[in-house]
Design a protein around this motif. Sequence first.
Motif, short mmCIF file in Angstrom:
data_model
loop_
_atom_site.label_atom_id
_atom_site.label_comp_id
_atom_site.label_asym_id
_atom_site.label_seq_id
_atom_site.Cartn_x
_atom_site.Cartn_y
_atom_site.Cartn_z
N PRO A 233 -5.30 4.28 -2.45
CA PRO A 233 -4.75 3.00 -1.98
C PRO A 233 -5.08 2.72 -0.52
O PRO A 233 -5.35 1.56 -0.16
CB PRO A 233 -3.24 3.16 -2.20
N PHE B 235 -7.24 -0.53 0.98
CA PHE B 235 -6.79 -1.42 2.03
C PHE B 235 -7.80 -1.49 3.17
O PHE B 235 -8.13 -2.58 3.67
CB PHE B 235 -5.44 -0.93 2.57
N THR C 30 0.83 -1.21 0.00
CA THR C 30 0.00 0.00 0.00
C THR C 30 0.86 1.25 0.00
O THR C 30 0.60 2.20 -0.75
CB THR C 30 -0.94 0.00 1.21
#
Length: 255
Positions: A142, A146, A113
Amino acid sequence: MTAVVLCRLVFAGLLLFFVPLVAFAVDPVPLPVINFGIESSSDPDRVSVTLQILLMLTILTLAPAILMLMTSFVRIIIVLGFLRQALGTMQQPPNQIIVGMALFLTFYIMTPTFTEVNRVALQPYLANEITTQQALENASKPMSEFMLKHTREKDLALFVHFSGAERPRNKSEVDFFTIVPAFVISELKTAFEMGFMIFIPFLIIDMVVASTLMSMGMMMLPPAMISLPFKLILFVLVDGWNLVMSSIVRSFVER
């Protein structure tokens, strides 16, 4: 005679102590002075650099909260805390070891990430290819992916309802500031579930030791003192650290 010599020595010592102080008071050492102020400027570049510095200071101030609430750190630190409490080792491992281990494991899990954030946001921003607003938007994508991957739909729906916004058609339409609290409570629930599973074998050992001591009439002997060596040897024999760490990593990677 001895008293006279002693008085002279005391007087000499006082002179050695006070003379430097007097000299320092007469000729003080200049100290640097730092002034802070707000001044007007007609140079747009100077104003831009100043705003960037203020933005960086703000981000550094919020860095601990960002690290704890938007990464895997919450789950890891809680699980390790439950593990230490289940073992009954009090302060072993110390808090510094627990936090350090959680931090490095967080960086290990979050590396993909963070790499994506660096590629789409940080590097273009440093190359002056995108603005600060665009960099923040690119960096949030990103991180949102996640967090959404490890957020329960029930928790996400709860904060979407509280926000008063329209129901999103898919997860990509969910606001970033709605995802963060939903992700946190999802992580707390997952961490407590893992902590419960860790407690079970050690709880069985405590119950067996307590029952054995009571049957032997040793009611004044603390069961925790006797069960601690058995819990430690069981944890070592089953390679407990490997099992716990692998379970934590798999809970993020294989989901």
